[in-house]
Design a protein around this motif. Sequence first.
Motif, PDB file in Angstrom:
ATOM      1  N   ASN A   2       0.811  -1.216   0.000  1.00 49.41           N
ATOM      2  CA  ASN A   2       0.000   0.000   0.000  1.00 49.41           C
ATOM      3  C   ASN A   2       0.849   1.272   0.000  1.00 49.41           C
ATOM      4  O   ASN A   2       0.637   2.206   0.789  1.00 49.41           O
ATOM      5  CB  ASN A   2      -0.964   0.018   1.197  1.00 49.41           C
ATOM      6  CG  ASN A   2      -1.944  -1.138   1.158  1.00 49.41           C
ATOM      7  OD1 ASN A   2      -2.415  -1.531   0.090  1.00 49.41           O
ATOM      8  ND2 ASN A   2      -2.234  -1.714   2.319  1.00 49.41           N
ATOM      9  N   HIS A 546      -5.361  -3.530   0.455  1.00 50.67           N
ATOM     10  CA  HIS A 546      -4.865  -3.918  -0.873  1.00 50.67           C
ATOM     11  C   HIS A 546      -5.921  -4.731  -1.635  1.00 50.67           C
ATOM     12  O   HIS A 546      -6.206  -4.461  -2.816  1.00 50.67           O
ATOM     13  CB  HIS A 546      -3.585  -4.734  -0.714  1.00 50.67           C
ATOM     14  CG  HIS A 546      -3.007  -5.174  -2.025  1.00 50.67           C
ATOM     15  ND1 HIS A 546      -2.289  -4.333  -2.855  1.00 50.67           N
ATOM     16  CD2 HIS A 546      -3.051  -6.388  -2.668  1.00 50.67           C
ATOM     17  CE1 HIS A 546      -1.912  -4.983  -3.940  1.00 50.67           C
ATOM     18  NE2 HIS A 546      -2.356  -6.243  -3.840  1.00 50.67           N
ATOM     19  N   ASN A 605      -3.007   5.430   1.159  1.00 50.44           N
ATOM     20  CA  ASN A 605      -1.622   4.956   1.254  1.00 50.44           C
ATOM     21  C   ASN A 605      -0.767   5.894   2.096  1.00 50.44           C
ATOM     22  O   ASN A 605       0.107   5.442   2.861  1.00 50.44           O
ATOM     23  CB  ASN A 605      -1.010   4.823  -0.139  1.00 50.44           C
ATOM     24  CG  ASN A 605      -1.574   3.639  -0.902  1.00 50.44           C
ATOM     25  OD1 ASN A 605      -2.314   2.824  -0.348  1.00 50.44           O
ATOM     26  ND2 ASN A 605      -1.249   3.544  -2.180  1.00 50.44           N
TER      27      ASN A 605
END
Length: 618
Positions: A2, A546, A605
């Motif tokens: 990520n 993810h 992220n």
Amino acid sequence: MNRYSIWLYVVIATVVALGAFYAAPNLYEQDPSLQISQTRGLVLTETVEKTVSAALTEAGLVPKAIEQSETRMLIRFNDTQTQLKAREVVQAALGGDDYSVALNLAPSTPGFLKAFGGKPMYLGLDLRGGVHFLMEVDMQGVNRQAEERFISDIKTALRGDGIRYLPMNRSDAKGITMRFRSRDDRNEARGLIQSQFVELDLHEVEKDFGLVGTIRPEVLEETRKLAIDQNITTLRSRVNELGVSEPIIQQQGLDRVVLQLPGVQDAAEARMIIGATATLEFRMVDLENDVRDALAGNVPVRSKLYFERDGAPQLLHKDIMLTGEYIIDARSGIDQQTGSPNVNITLNSKGASIFAAATQSEIGRPMATVYIEPKTETIRNEAGELEKHRTIKEEVINVATIRDILRKRFQITGLDSSEEARSLALLLRAGSLAAPIEIIEERTVGPSLGQDNIDRGFRSVQIGFVLVLIFMAFYYRAFGLIADFGLALNLVLLIALMSRIQATLTVPGIAGIVLTVGMAVDANVLIFERIREELRNGNSPQASIHAGYERAFSTIADANITTLIAALVLLAFGTGPILGFAVTLSLGIITSMFTAILGTRAVVNLVFGGRRMKNLPI
């Protein structure tokens, strides 16, 4: 896991910055303005500015700013009431019909945004207002033009067969009157005309061995219908030349056309180009007769007296060598020899053949270019009532000696300015009207009505937007706030795209934006619910993030692509309100895909990527 590469963050940040930059011009209001231009596109002198400034000062009307270029002047005001009062004052000060004074709404975009192409998006007639024209086609003019074409063709056919005839003429009551030297000539001509011109009904007249030809009713009706259709097609071409988005052009009744120009920035140019019916005629100069006799009232039967722009008389033959209907292209330029402005003309194949045949025997003789423009003036009679008077402006703009046979390409000189050359080229390139057309009603839809619609439309967007923000923040907590950021970014990018491509926003377009807001949230809901499902299955927070983005991508892509296909079909075949809806929907799908998949993922992220967590605030 990520984490994005630095270059991808740079790309996303660049897109966001550009979006904010090009959406910014929509934050600035538009100023009620007057736009002054010379009707023939000539340069505005300092005298005009002094006259206008003095008149406004005397009337106690203070403009916000005055901007002047070579060919037009823009006067900005703080409110519409001052603008309307100022128009009457300026029109009275300038006088005559040499100047066009039009109401405008001028964007107040700062110079630094303009320097990089920043412009506010256009608003449609239902939002911002614009110009509404109601035009009437002169059906008597259709009849007249049809009969004149028959006269020209009949003369050509008779000359080809060597049949002698006397001068022909037409009248609104009788039709085409033809006279011949003998009964034999008349009988021979009648047989030829009946075989080649089946659209005419012929009747013999004993006086002067005459024939009277009238166009058959069904042929005349079809001619009128074609004239309306061709005028609408020509108006569309002229609107395209102006670059107006989403115009409405439609027939009303038997002889009227409605034209609406939403979001138009230059109402003066629109009126001049749309309302103009100017065309060209090429005639030979009459060298056999003295122009001074014509000025004294003794005009030869086969000739007609014209005047140049400086008042110089010209005696020209009545027979027309060529008209503007055969012109397929016209481009303004500069004459390499004299340095004066010119218009380079290109004819179609039929026009080239006609012109070549007409000029073949006239080499060494002068030919004149006649500019013809019907005008309508509204004046007040003795009883105080307004009356419309139609006049036809005819002037010689060029006299040149034919040096060689003129075919497909040639040029016109003698124009006063480069701006006039560009205006004439635009008018000829957009096509000549099949019949004279007059603007009988012009309405400028004011900003008060538009502002009411704008307030209602944007209020619906704001309410829907806020409710979605509250729901997402309450139901998905921190991830919901990230989705709210993506939703706001989506609107900014959508407005930026519409501003950059100068798309027109209409009420149906606002509906497309509302639908885009819902679709953008739908993508985030799919992602977040997938993340929750992964967490329930015992996956780690990072693996769940993810998997949520990766596995929801195909579903989001399928849903958006199918909707985009439908939107593109509407974009290709839709018109008017449908087109406005399709534009915002198509662009909204593209921006929502970017913000939901890349935008929110970048924020997630940055905030959660690479961190060791036991739970996610989702």
